[in-house]
Write an enzyme that holds these catalytic residues in place. Structure first.
Site, PDB file in Angstrom:
ATOM      1  N   ARG A   1      -0.475  29.632 -67.790  1.00 56.53           N
ATOM      2  CA  ARG A   1      -1.437  29.784 -66.697  1.00 56.53           C
ATOM      3  C   ARG A   1      -1.366  31.157 -66.031  1.00 56.53           C
ATOM      4  O   ARG A   1      -1.626  31.295 -64.840  1.00 56.53           O
ATOM      5  CB  ARG A   1      -1.246  28.651 -65.663  1.00 56.53           C
TER       6      ARG A   1
ATOM      7  N   SER B   1      -6.885  22.143 -60.531  1.00 55.87           N
ATOM      8  CA  SER B   1      -5.510  21.934 -60.070  1.00 55.87           C
ATOM      9  C   SER B   1      -5.159  23.016 -59.061  1.00 55.87           C
ATOM     10  O   SER B   1      -5.329  24.196 -59.337  1.00 55.87           O
ATOM     11  CB  SER B   1      -4.536  22.016 -61.242  1.00 55.87           C
TER      12      SER B   1
ATOM     13  N   GLU C   1      -2.503  27.766 -57.971  1.00 57.26           N
ATOM     14  CA  GLU C   1      -3.151  28.300 -59.173  1.00 57.26           C
ATOM     15  C   GLU C   1      -4.342  29.207 -58.857  1.00 57.26           C
ATOM     16  O   GLU C   1      -4.510  30.239 -59.509  1.00 57.26           O
ATOM     17  CB  GLU C   1      -3.589  27.130 -60.067  1.00 57.26           C
TER      18      GLU C   1
END
Ligand SMILES: Cc1cc2nc3c(=O)[nH]c(=O)nc-3n(C[C@H](O)[C@H](O)[C@H](O)COP(=O)(O)OP(=O)(O)OC[C@H]3O[C@@H](n4cnc5c(N)ncnc54)[C@H](O)[C@@H]3O)c2cc1C
Length: 337
Positions: free
Chosen positions: A154, A231, A329
């Protein structure tokens, strides 16, 4: 180039949050992108991974709206402004495998290398062979191979830096109607195959979309749980000693997955739930999605300050209970974490 002053940004984000841009430029060609991103102009794709401050953005925001897909066998070079899920659907219709598990992810193709977009056991680092990008520090447009992008879980060398503007992304796919090995247990179960087996890519897409809809992870005007940035926290990656300390504090072994470098990836959703924050948590205009612990949602009428206050409450709760620091995130613009 289409430009306007004092444009509200909230409608251009999936969270529906954020103030106005002093100036908004819509760039529909690469030349327009290059010409309009001077200085520290903010690059905005689909706005699905951004938390923009209530005060808005001083200066210029450049909306990436370039289109075009060039195909050479199984190699696709895709303009940054191509909607990601339309690209995935097209590859499946054309019998190209490699990004089928990434069905239903919102946003534009140019943003996918930024955080190495991934889901259901696949990420774009597996298929991206390079990008064309403007280096804002030199003004040069250059081709960069995947090896120069520092892809990891990520994240990439592009995340958190405004230096490079992605103009196009090149993917090497496989001419095949069958997926690679399905790695994600829940997806394998849904497909009726064992983990490690392949499945027809069209079926993988449908299964992924169904799973994602069940979690509010597909943008749907009829689903209030999809008014999110996906998320909100990444799964924390812990050294062995830190994971052992977590097990000791939890009094049980939480879900975890080995990382290639020997560290351990823990489940942010498990930590949040076990710190007492549950699906459907209600904090007035903001809350936790009723379908997914990791998604913070704007229930209507929220401000960015409300959302950040909730995110801090959740992170502080997890830290107090388990001693683990959660990392958000999305990218914060004008607001600090
Ligand atoms: C419901 C939902 C589900 C999601 N599910 C997933 C998921 O499963 N997996 C996953 O990885 N992500 C997921 N996300 C997050 C998000 O969709 C991805 O990160 C997506 O790639 C962001 O694309 P975007 O065009 O909306 O980027 P934006 O939000 O517009 O931008 C994100 C960041 O990238 C920068 N950026 C955007 N385009 C460019 C460019 N061309 N050049 C340089 N910088 C650029 C922006 O400046 C910003 O810093 C989800 C989001 C939502 C709302």
């Amino acid at each position: 180039v289409h430009a306007a002053a004092d444009v509200p940004l909230a409608p251009l984000t999936t969270l529906r949050l954020g103030g106005a841009a002093e100036r908004l430029v819509e760039a529909t060609t690469e030349e327009e992108v290059v010409a309009s991103v001077e200085g520290d102009a903010l690059v905005l794709g689909g706005g699905s991974n951004m938390v923009i401050a209530d005060a808005g953005v001083p200066g210029t925001v450049v909306l990436i709206r370039t289109r075009g897909v060039e195909r050479d066998g199984a190699i696709l070079t895709v303009a940054a402004g191509e909607p990601w899920d339309e690209l995935v659907a097209m590859t499946i219709a054309e019998g190209l495998a490699g990004i089928e598990c990434l069905s239903g992810i919102p946003g534009l193709t140019g943003a996918t290398p930024i955080q190495n977009v991934g889901a259901y056991g696949q990420d774009v680092a597996e298929t991206v062979v390079g990008i064309r990008a403007l280096d804002r520090s030199t003004g040069a447009v250059e081709d960069l191979p995947a090896a120069a992008l520092g892809f990891a879980y990520r994240t990439s060398a592009l995340k958190g830096s405004a230096r490079r503007v992605v103009l196009s992304v090149t993917f090497a796919l496989r001419e095949s109607g069958m997926s690679g090995p399905i790695r994600y247990a829940e997806l394998a179960r849904t497909l009726g195959v064992s983990v490690g087996a392949a499945a027809p890519i069209a079926e993988v897409r449908e299964a992924v979309l169904a799973l994602r809809r069940g979690k509010g992870m597909v943008i749907d005007p009829g689903d209030p749980d999809s008014v999110s940035a996906g998320s909100f926290f990444t799964n924390p990656i812990l050294e062995h000693a830190a994971f052992a300390a977590l097990v000791a504090r939890a009094g049980e072994t939480p879900p975890h997955w080995p990382e290639p470098d020997g560290r351990v990836k823990a489940s942010a959703a498990w930590l949040i739930e076990h710190a007492g924050f549950h699906k459907g948590l209600d904090r007035g205009p903001v809350g936790i999605s009723a379908k997914h612990t990791l998604a913070l949602v704007n229930r209507g009428g929220a401000t960015t300050a409300d959302l950040i206050a909730l995110a801090r409450e959740v992170a502080a709760g997890v830290h107090d209970r388990f001693g683990v620091a959660l990392t958000p995130e999305p990218v914060f613009v004008g607001a600090s974490w």
